[in-house]
Write a protein that holds these residues in place. Structure first.
Motif, PDB file in Angstrom:
ATOM      1  N   GLY A  40      87.364 -50.640  68.912  1.00 45.94           N
ATOM      2  CA  GLY A  40      88.460 -50.081  69.705  1.00 45.94           C
ATOM      3  C   GLY A  40      88.140 -50.086  71.181  1.00 45.94           C
ATOM      4  O   GLY A  40      88.999 -50.398  72.014  1.00 45.94           O
ATOM      5  N   PHE A  41      86.897 -49.752  71.539  1.00 48.02           N
ATOM      6  CA  PHE A  41      86.498 -49.728  72.939  1.00 48.02           C
ATOM      7  C   PHE A  41      86.541 -51.121  73.539  1.00 48.02           C
ATOM      8  O   PHE A  41      87.036 -51.320  74.651  1.00 48.02           O
ATOM      9  CB  PHE A  41      85.091 -49.143  73.062  1.00 48.02           C
ATOM     10  CG  PHE A  41      84.690 -48.841  74.467  1.00 48.02           C
ATOM     11  CD1 PHE A  41      85.094 -47.670  75.076  1.00 48.02           C
ATOM     12  CD2 PHE A  41      83.908 -49.733  75.189  1.00 48.02           C
ATOM     13  CE1 PHE A  41      84.728 -47.386  76.370  1.00 48.02           C
ATOM     14  CE2 PHE A  41      83.541 -49.463  76.492  1.00 48.02           C
ATOM     15  CZ  PHE A  41      83.950 -48.283  77.086  1.00 48.02           C
ATOM     16  N   ILE A  42      86.053 -52.103  72.799  1.00 46.21           N
ATOM     17  CA  ILE A  42      86.070 -53.487  73.295  1.00 46.21           C
ATOM     18  C   ILE A  42      87.504 -53.981  73.466  1.00 46.21           C
ATOM     19  O   ILE A  42      87.848 -54.565  74.497  1.00 46.21           O
ATOM     20  CB  ILE A  42      85.270 -54.406  72.352  1.00 46.21           C
ATOM     21  CG1 ILE A  42      83.784 -54.078  72.447  1.00 46.21           C
ATOM     22  CG2 ILE A  42      85.516 -55.873  72.665  1.00 46.21           C
ATOM     23  CD1 ILE A  42      82.929 -54.755  71.401  1.00 46.21           C
ATOM     24  N   ASN A  43      88.346 -53.739  72.463  1.00 45.83           N
ATOM     25  CA  ASN A  43      89.747 -54.159  72.555  1.00 45.83           C
ATOM     26  C   ASN A  43      90.450 -53.496  73.728  1.00 45.83           C
ATOM     27  O   ASN A  43      91.176 -54.150  74.482  1.00 45.83           O
ATOM     28  CB  ASN A  43      90.495 -53.834  71.258  1.00 45.83           C
ATOM     29  CG  ASN A  43      90.076 -54.714  70.122  1.00 45.83           C
ATOM     30  OD1 ASN A  43      89.550 -55.800  70.314  1.00 45.83           O
ATOM     31  ND2 ASN A  43      90.303 -54.237  68.903  1.00 45.83           N
ATOM     32  N   ALA A  44      90.251 -52.205  73.896  1.00 38.32           N
ATOM     33  CA  ALA A  44      90.909 -51.487  74.994  1.00 38.32           C
ATOM     34  C   ALA A  44      90.414 -51.962  76.348  1.00 38.32           C
ATOM     35  O   ALA A  44      91.194 -52.081  77.294  1.00 38.32           O
ATOM     36  CB  ALA A  44      90.677 -49.990  74.833  1.00 38.32           C
ATOM     37  N   THR A  45      89.126 -52.260  76.455  1.00 37.04           N
ATOM     38  CA  THR A  45      88.572 -52.740  77.718  1.00 37.04           C
ATOM     39  C   THR A  45      89.161 -54.101  78.077  1.00 37.04           C
ATOM     40  O   THR A  45      89.543 -54.336  79.225  1.00 37.04           O
ATOM     41  CB  THR A  45      87.039 -52.838  77.629  1.00 37.04           C
ATOM     42  OG1 THR A  45      86.516 -51.564  77.254  1.00 37.04           O
ATOM     43  CG2 THR A  45      86.439 -53.258  78.941  1.00 37.04           C
ATOM     44  N   THR A  48      92.900 -53.611  79.039  1.00 36.48           N
ATOM     45  CA  THR A  48      93.015 -52.971  80.352  1.00 36.48           C
ATOM     46  C   THR A  48      92.640 -53.944  81.468  1.00 36.48           C
ATOM     47  O   THR A  48      93.313 -54.003  82.494  1.00 36.48           O
ATOM     48  CB  THR A  48      92.114 -51.726  80.418  1.00 36.48           C
ATOM     49  OG1 THR A  48      92.452 -50.856  79.347  1.00 36.48           O
ATOM     50  CG2 THR A  48      92.296 -50.988  81.712  1.00 36.48           C
ATOM     51  N   GLY A  49      91.580 -54.714  81.275  1.00 40.55           N
ATOM     52  CA  GLY A  49      91.175 -55.687  82.286  1.00 40.55           C
ATOM     53  C   GLY A  49      92.218 -56.764  82.503  1.00 40.55           C
ATOM     54  O   GLY A  49      92.538 -57.116  83.638  1.00 40.55           O
ATOM     55  N   VAL A  50      92.774 -57.276  81.423  1.00 43.40           N
ATOM     56  CA  VAL A  50      93.809 -58.309  81.534  1.00 43.40           C
ATOM     57  C   VAL A  50      95.035 -57.756  82.252  1.00 43.40           C
ATOM     58  O   VAL A  50      95.588 -58.400  83.153  1.00 43.40           O
ATOM     59  CB  VAL A  50      94.176 -58.861  80.135  1.00 43.40           C
ATOM     60  CG1 VAL A  50      95.432 -59.699  80.193  1.00 43.40           C
ATOM     61  CG2 VAL A  50      93.024 -59.673  79.573  1.00 43.40           C
ATOM     62  N   LEU A  51      95.460 -56.554  81.876  1.00 44.03           N
ATOM     63  CA  LEU A  51      96.626 -55.957  82.529  1.00 44.03           C
ATOM     64  C   LEU A  51      96.367 -55.693  84.004  1.00 44.03           C
ATOM     65  O   LEU A  51      97.244 -55.914  84.839  1.00 44.03           O
ATOM     66  CB  LEU A  51      97.024 -54.656  81.821  1.00 44.03           C
ATOM     67  CG  LEU A  51      97.659 -54.806  80.457  1.00 44.03           C
ATOM     68  CD1 LEU A  51      97.915 -53.441  79.843  1.00 44.03           C
ATOM     69  CD2 LEU A  51      98.949 -55.596  80.545  1.00 44.03           C
TER      70      LEU A  51
END
Length: 60
Positions: A40-45, A48-51
């Motif tokens: 979850g942390f990797i996916n969210a990071t 967030t970075g892409v956005l």
């Protein structure tokens, strides 16, 4: 990167990760919970970075 942006990104990642783990935490095994937390942390990071860079690209 602005310090406020960094803190906001960390908050978004943390909230997403906590919700992800909470929704998937039917498991009693701590190893599975830790694995879910890391995923979850990797996916969210990544999201967030892409956005962030997409918004930065559009704004400039």
């Amino acid at each position: 990167m602005n310090p406020t942006d960094i803190l906001l990104s960390i908050a978004i990642v943390g909230i997403y990760t906590m919700i992800y783990v909470y929704l998937k935490s039917q498991f009693k095994n701590d190893k599975i919970r830790l694995k879910l937390f890391v995923l979850g942390f990797i996916n969210a990071t990544v999201v967030t970075g892409v956005l962030y860079y997409l918004i930065k690209f559009i704004a400039s």
